[in-house]
Design a protein around this motif. Structure first.
Motif, PDB file in Angstrom:
ATOM      1  N   PRO A   1      -8.521   7.269   0.127  1.00 32.61           N
ATOM      2  CA  PRO A   1      -8.122   5.958   0.652  1.00 32.61           C
ATOM      3  C   PRO A   1      -9.109   4.871   0.250  1.00 32.61           C
ATOM      4  O   PRO A   1     -10.321   5.116   0.168  1.00 32.61           O
ATOM      5  N   VAL A   2      -8.599   3.689  -0.033  1.00 36.02           N
ATOM      6  CA  VAL A   2      -9.420   2.540  -0.406  1.00 36.02           C
ATOM      7  C   VAL A   2      -9.273   1.486   0.686  1.00 36.02           C
ATOM      8  O   VAL A   2      -8.185   0.920   0.874  1.00 36.02           O
ATOM      9  N   ASP A   3     -10.331   1.238   1.422  1.00 33.12           N
ATOM     10  CA  ASP A   3     -10.306   0.242   2.507  1.00 33.12           C
ATOM     11  C   ASP A   3     -10.671  -1.119   1.923  1.00 33.12           C
ATOM     12  O   ASP A   3     -11.841  -1.516   1.891  1.00 33.12           O
TER      13      ASP A   3
ATOM     14  N   CYS B   1       0.982   4.392   6.034  1.00 35.88           N
ATOM     15  CA  CYS B   1       0.214   5.112   7.051  1.00 35.88           C
ATOM     16  C   CYS B   1       1.113   5.358   8.270  1.00 35.88           C
ATOM     17  O   CYS B   1       1.115   4.585   9.228  1.00 35.88           O
TER      18      CYS B   1
ATOM     19  N   ARG C   1      -2.914  -6.220  -4.132  1.00 33.45           N
ATOM     20  CA  ARG C   1      -3.200  -7.361  -3.267  1.00 33.45           C
ATOM     21  C   ARG C   1      -3.040  -8.633  -4.095  1.00 33.45           C
ATOM     22  O   ARG C   1      -3.634  -8.759  -5.176  1.00 33.45           O
TER      23      ARG C   1
ATOM     24  N   SER D   1       0.844  -1.196   0.000  1.00 28.42           N
ATOM     25  CA  SER D   1       0.000   0.000   0.000  1.00 28.42           C
ATOM     26  C   SER D   1       0.880   1.248   0.000  1.00 28.42           C
ATOM     27  O   SER D   1       1.886   1.305   0.711  1.00 28.42           O
TER      28      SER D   1
ATOM     29  N   TYR E   1      -3.569   7.396  -3.527  1.00 24.14           N
ATOM     30  CA  TYR E   1      -3.506   6.108  -2.838  1.00 24.14           C
ATOM     31  C   TYR E   1      -3.484   4.985  -3.871  1.00 24.14           C
ATOM     32  O   TYR E   1      -4.276   4.966  -4.814  1.00 24.14           O
TER      33      TYR E   1
ATOM     34  N   ASP F   1     -10.148  -4.196   2.920  1.00 22.23           N
ATOM     35  CA  ASP F   1     -10.739  -5.186   3.827  1.00 22.23           C
ATOM     36  C   ASP F   1     -12.221  -4.911   4.071  1.00 22.23           C
ATOM     37  O   ASP F   1     -13.041  -5.835   4.102  1.00 22.23           O
ATOM     38  N   LYS F   2     -12.567  -3.641   4.244  1.00 24.17           N
ATOM     39  CA  LYS F   2     -13.972  -3.296   4.484  1.00 24.17           C
ATOM     40  C   LYS F   2     -14.824  -3.603   3.245  1.00 24.17           C
ATOM     41  O   LYS F   2     -15.935  -4.155   3.357  1.00 24.17           O
TER      42      LYS F   2
END
Length: 386
Positions: free
Chosen positions: A374-376, A228, A321, A224, A317, A378-379
């Motif tokens: 931002p790209v979450d 962060c 994965r 990523s 961002y 997992d969510k």
């Protein structure tokens, strides 16, 4: 840069293709040197020469005839070859003497022992089990080749019953009779620092946050950008790695430095004096910063680099994965990721998920994202899985 500029690319793997594609965007002619077998880049360069990379004098003579303007390395094995040719032709590069040592993890640890704020785990060179027993390392500890990057041959030993298998695994990737034993750094997060150096001045372009499989082989499962981290820690990393690069002899070109942060303390994992693979140097750095990292590395090699204007770097961002057996929970999102605006690329190799034992980000299932926000992951994946 004019159309007569010519770049020599040592090696013909995926990074060689990336170099060629970026060189063509600059209007540069590409000349690639490598074995023909498995030469991924052969069909993407202007001129391909089926010569072993270890035939450095033969490559040198050809580069003289071609009137090469710059030379770039693509893997650890090609670093000394590129340095040799650059030095003989009086082009920008790492000195040949340093390049012959710069892939040696033990040497690099010794060179950077006095770098302020750069912590080292306990480490030593070993050849046998008796060497290990005499050192009395606390379990768990890490065995790794001292002369290879990319997590190849890395094995975490949790108990002595695992030692024989771990040593066999590590020594399969060792070019001499020794390997490195290191204290296992428990906790924290792994990062990499993507830098460019020009005539001794280093520029930190991006810091990448990594997702690791953890023991036993610590394979990277995702990346990523940007990492962060706090502004204070980022400043500390920039200052520390810039000093370390000077210590190990990186005076020109890219470097992919791997570190681990534990309670805001920086611990060295390894240096790789070439661009970060597994999509890090390209396209992730381009996507997250708007800065053409590989093109800049080419310009450094060709002595046409004008530095970095940090104010012009974008704050976007990006990440990748890898969808493997270890990350099977991502399969629901992988199946539909191309429907999202943030999806930059989807790469599907096989419906059956495989277990990664080494970093192999080009020949596995993966998706790359890029966004102004931002790209979450997992969510999003959790929402899809419900």
């Amino acid at each position: 840069m004019g159309a007569t500029i010519k770049i020599a690319i040592i090696g013909a793997g995926y990074m060689a293709r990336i170099f060629s594609d970026n060189a063509h965007q600059l209007g540069i002619e590409t000349h690639c040197f490598a074995w023909e077998k498995g030469a991924v880049a052969a069909d993407f360069v202007d001129y391909f020469y089926p010569i072993s990379i270890f035939e450095k004098d033969q490559i040198l003579e050809l580069c003289k005839e071609i009137e090469i303007t710059g030379v770039v390395a693509t893997t650890e094995l090609t670093i000394p070859i590129a340095a040799y040719i650059a030095e003989k032709l009086n082009l920008n590069g790492i000195s040949y003497d340093d390049a012959q040592k710069i892939t040696n993890k033990y040497r690099n640890r010794m060179c950077t022992l006095d770098v302020q704020n750069l912590n080292q785990p306990r480490f030593a060179l070993v050849s046998t089990k008796n060497d290990i027993f005499k050192l009395n390392f606390k379990l768990p500890f890490v065995l790794k080749p001292s002369n290879l990057g990319g997590k190849r041959g890395v094995s975490v030993v949790n108990n002595l019953d695992e030692l024989d298998l771990a040593m066999e695994y590590t020594f399969q990737n060792v070019n001499d009779s020794t390997c490195l034993i290191e204290e296992y750094l428990d906790g924290g997060i792994e990062y990499s620092v993507e830098s460019l150096t020009y005539r001794g001045t280093s520029y930190i372009i991006q810091i990448t946050e990594k997702i690791s499989s953890g023991p036993p082989h610590c394979v990277e499962l995702g990346h990523s950008q940007p990492a962060c981290i706090s502004k204070v820690l980022k400043k500390k990393i920039i200052e520390t790695i810039s000093e370390a690069l000077e210590k190990i002899g990186v005076v020109n070109g890219p470097c992919h430095t791997e570190i681990k942060i534990i309670k805001d303390e920086i611990y060295l994992i390894e240096f790789n004096a070439r661009p970060g693979g597994d999509h890090i140097a390209w396209p992730l750095v381009d996507l997250s910063t708007g800065f053409h990292y590989i093109q800049a590395a080419i310009k450094i090699a060709c002595n046409d680099f004008t530095g970095v204007d940090y104010k012009k770097l974008k704050q976007r961002y990006a990440g990748v994965r890898f969808v493997t057996e270890q990350t099977s929970y991502l399969k629901p999102l992988f199946d539909v990721c191309e429907k999202f605006e943030w999806c930059y690329k989807k790469n599907e190799i096989n419906e059956d998920l495989t277990c990664l034992k080494n970093n192999n980000g080009y020949n596995t299932n993966y998706f790359i994202y890029a966004s102004d926000k931002p790209v979450d992951i997992d969510k999003i994946n959790d929402d899809i899985s419900r």
